[in-house]
Write a protein that holds these residues in place. Structure first.
Motif, short mmCIF file in Angstrom:
data_model
loop_
_atom_site.label_atom_id
_atom_site.label_comp_id
_atom_site.label_asym_id
_atom_site.label_seq_id
_atom_site.Cartn_x
_atom_site.Cartn_y
_atom_site.Cartn_z
N TRP A 1 2.73 1.55 -5.12
CA TRP A 1 1.31 1.30 -5.28
C TRP A 1 0.53 2.27 -4.40
O TRP A 1 0.93 2.55 -3.27
N TYR A 2 -0.57 2.76 -4.94
CA TYR A 2 -1.46 3.62 -4.16
C TYR A 2 -2.80 2.91 -4.00
O TYR A 2 -3.37 2.42 -4.99
N ASN A 3 -3.28 2.85 -2.76
CA ASN A 3 -4.55 2.20 -2.47
C ASN A 3 -5.67 3.24 -2.52
O ASN A 3 -5.76 4.08 -1.62
N PRO A 4 -6.53 3.23 -3.53
CA PRO A 4 -7.56 4.26 -3.66
C PRO A 4 -8.69 4.10 -2.65
O PRO A 4 -9.52 4.99 -2.50
N ARG A 5 -8.72 2.97 -1.94
CA ARG A 5 -9.75 2.76 -0.93
C ARG A 5 -9.38 3.40 0.40
O ARG A 5 -10.24 3.84 1.16
N THR A 6 -8.07 3.45 0.69
CA THR A 6 -7.61 3.95 1.99
C THR A 6 -6.78 5.22 1.89
O THR A 6 -6.53 5.87 2.91
N GLY A 7 -6.32 5.56 0.69
CA GLY A 7 -5.48 6.74 0.53
C GLY A 7 -4.06 6.54 1.01
O GLY A 7 -3.38 7.52 1.36
N SER A 8 -3.57 5.31 1.00
CA SER A 8 -2.22 5.03 1.51
C SER A 8 -1.34 4.47 0.40
O SER A 8 -1.82 3.81 -0.53
N TYR A 9 -0.04 4.73 0.52
CA TYR A 9 0.95 4.19 -0.41
C TYR A 9 1.51 2.88 0.13
O TYR A 9 1.61 2.68 1.35
N HIS A 10 1.90 2.00 -0.80
CA HIS A 10 2.49 0.71 -0.43
C HIS A 10 3.71 0.47 -1.32
O HIS A 10 3.73 0.84 -2.49
#
Length: 591
Positions: free
Chosen positions: A545-554
């Motif tokens: 998963w990529y968080n488009p709010r923070t630019g981080s992968y999960h």
């Protein structure tokens, strides 16, 4: 004895002849070296993709330098490539031809005017285009062009260009280059609001500065003008044969901006005015003179032409017809053949001229499209059917979403970062290989909030309050994500049943590179359901998963995915109700 003397004399003569010959050859060789060095010094050098100004001094005085004489130049590369470009009046009795070589090697040029009696406006010579040692991508790869597959932009060397633009309508009129009122400005911007803005945008990955000058000085929301483009703008409509440009406004303002942008690696998406506000305030002849001047002055820069903002905004056809003639003239005059488009208003049923009327224009090479803001059909203009129309259109052209949902724009309520982010991801997942962001207080310049200037009905923040809105950081996350995945290989799948099943494609936007990489953007507040199809049966894929709010992968709940015998994969539940990007990669090297 006599015979011996003669021998000595003849021997002396031979030695003397040898010295004379040696001296002669040394003299000739030295002369050749001196001539070669002199010729070499005459051959002026210019780095490829940089600009050079060839100045001419008129031998005559004219009543109206702007209109009474026209200067034109032809540049021919040793390969035979030819570039024709007009020159421009630069004040007093000085004319300039501005050139930027796009090939290394020798260029010959010839400059002339329509006044054959003016020897000062005639010039010929040679230039040597040499390697560009600059550090920007434009220096290393060249200016941007339309890709060979007509889907996106690339640098001149073919490397994909991810368009991340920022909106600065009327920047040449209102952004200040000699003062800065940012509250905690540390002076690194050189006390320049304009440079402060540019430096901030560069730090966030923006590479396109989208702007236009207010040609007729008829717009601007009450902002105070820094310079006037004309000695008397009242003549633009009624007496177009007596108008006169103000070169000082360009030398001390517009040129400085263009140089700073170009030298810092930004492409300029340049218009020449705005919808009917400009077109209705200028006679067609005035507008055409203006167009010729801007092509002459700025075509050598790294630009793409957008003609004007919202060329078809007026319910009347006359403003659009004027802008269409301007675009035709740009195409005719710009020997560099920079990408040319028209920034359009929202495309909705009953719109005239419409998508269908514009798409077949010969010189129209890409779509500078507008999805709109919150109301006014924007929902329809940001859905999959809307983008699919452009993707499937013939002739094929790239399209870029260049105006949609400016952050904190009051339309009628302030547009949130969530909506801005969603709009950008939807567009790119739908085939817009790039995006132009806009922020209240910057798209329409506000020096201070609540000062009664700068379209404050819609744009209520000051520029420095708008500088670091959340959406501007999230645009960098978006760009970084796509650059890490070779975005140019991705194809929007819209409602293609070969790649998805039971997916609401106006809430979950799917793109893929064959069956090797799947990207799906899922909007906020909507559960992700359905199946991905056409995967390699029983092969191993990695899910994230990529968080488009923070630019981080999960990590996904299942990080390793093995599609079934039919190549199906059931989409997982999102980490929470926010918007997320699901990334599924085939586990071998992609490319």
């Amino acid at each position: 004895m006599h015979s011996l003397s003669l021998k000595i004399i003849f021997k002396s003569i031979k030695i003397c002849h040898c010295f004379i010959l040696i001296f002669f050859f040394v003299f000739m060789f030295s002369s050749y070296i001196l001539i070669a060095q002199k010729n070499k010094s005459v051959l002026q050098t210019v780095p490829i993709w940089k600009r050079i100004d060839l100045e001419l001094k008129s031998s005559k005085v004219y009543n109206n330098e702007f209109l009474d004489v026209a200067v034109d130049a032809t540049f021919i590369h040793e390969s035979g490539l030819r570039i024709d470009i007009p020159g421009f009046w630069n004040g007093d009795n000085i004319w300039v031809v501005r050139f930027s070589p796009n090939k290394m090697g020798k260029w010959t040029y010839k400059i002339s005017s329509n006044d054959e009696t003016n020897s000062g406006l005639m010039k010929s010579g040679e230039l040597l285009a040499v390697a560009n040692e600059g550090s920007t991508e434009l220096d290393r790869r060249g200016f941007i062009r339309i890709s060979d597959n007509l889907r996106m932009f690339t640098y001149n060397d073919g490397h994909p260009f991810f368009w991340l633009g920022d909106t600065h309508w009327q920047a040449p009129d209102f952004e200040r280059i000699e003062e800065c009122n940012f509250p905690s400005c540390n002076g690194q911007c050189g006390n320049s609001q304009f440079k402060h803005l540019v430096n901030n945008r560069i730090s966030k990955g923006f590479n396109v500065y989208q702007m236009y000058p207010d040609a007729a000085e008829s717009d601007g929301g009450g902002n105070l003008r820094r310079y006037n483009w004309w000695d008397n703008r009242q003549k633009l409509l009624d007496t177009p044969d007596s108008i006169r440009i103000n070169p000082v406004a360009f030398r001390k303002n517009f040129d400085i901006m263009m140089e700073y942008l170009a030298n810092h690696g930004l492409t300029i998406a340049l218009g020449l005015g705005v919808h009917q506000s400009t077109a209705n305030a200028m006679d067609e002849r005035s507008l055409m003179h203006w167009a010729r001047y801007l092509v002459a002055r700025y075509a050598a820069f790294p630009i793409v032409w957008i003609t004007a903002q919202e060329v078809n905004a007026s319910p009347k056809i006359e403003p659009y017809e004027k802008w269409k003639k301007v675009a035709n003239l740009i195409d005719e005059l710009d020997g560099f053949n920079r990408p040319l488009s028209m920034h359009t208003d929202r495309d909705y049923p009953g719109k005239h001229p419409s998508f269908l009327e514009i798409k077949d224009l010969r010189w129209h090479k890409f779509w500078a499209m507008q999805g709109g803001h919150l109301k006014d059909n924007s929902a329809e203009n940001q859905g999959q059917e809307y983008y699919m129309k452009y993707w499937n259109a013939k002739p094929r052209k790239p399209y870029i979403e260049t105006e949609a949902n400016y952050e904190q724009l009051y339309w009628p309520h302030p547009i949130s970062a969530d909506k801005v982010r969603e709009t950008a991801w939807r567009a790119i997942q739908s085939g817009s290989y790039g995006y132009t962001y806009g922020a209240s207080g910057i798209w329409a310049m506000n020096w201070e909030a609540n000062d009664g200037r700068g379209w404050e009905n819609w744009s209520k923040l000051s520029w420095y309050e708008a500088l670091d809105l959340p959406g501007s950081f999230q645009m960098k996350h978006l760009k970084d994500f796509y650059l890490s995945l070779d975005f140019h290989q991705l194809i929007p799948r819209f409602n293609d049943s070969a790649y998805g099943r039971d997916i609401d494609y106006n809430k979950h936007f799917l793109s893929s590179y064959d069956n090797k990489l799947y990207i799906i953007y899922s909007v906020k507040g909507e559960p992700l359901t359905g199946y991905l199809k056409n995967l390699r049966a029983y092969s191993r894929y990695t899910a994230q998963w990529y968080n488009p709010r923070t630019g981080s992968y999960h990590k996904a709940a299942k990080t390793l995915i093995y599609p079934d015998s039919q190549g199906l994969h059931s989409l997982p539940t999102k980490p929470d109700s926010n918007d997320w990007v699901y990334v599924l990669k085939f586990n071998e090297k992609l490319f």
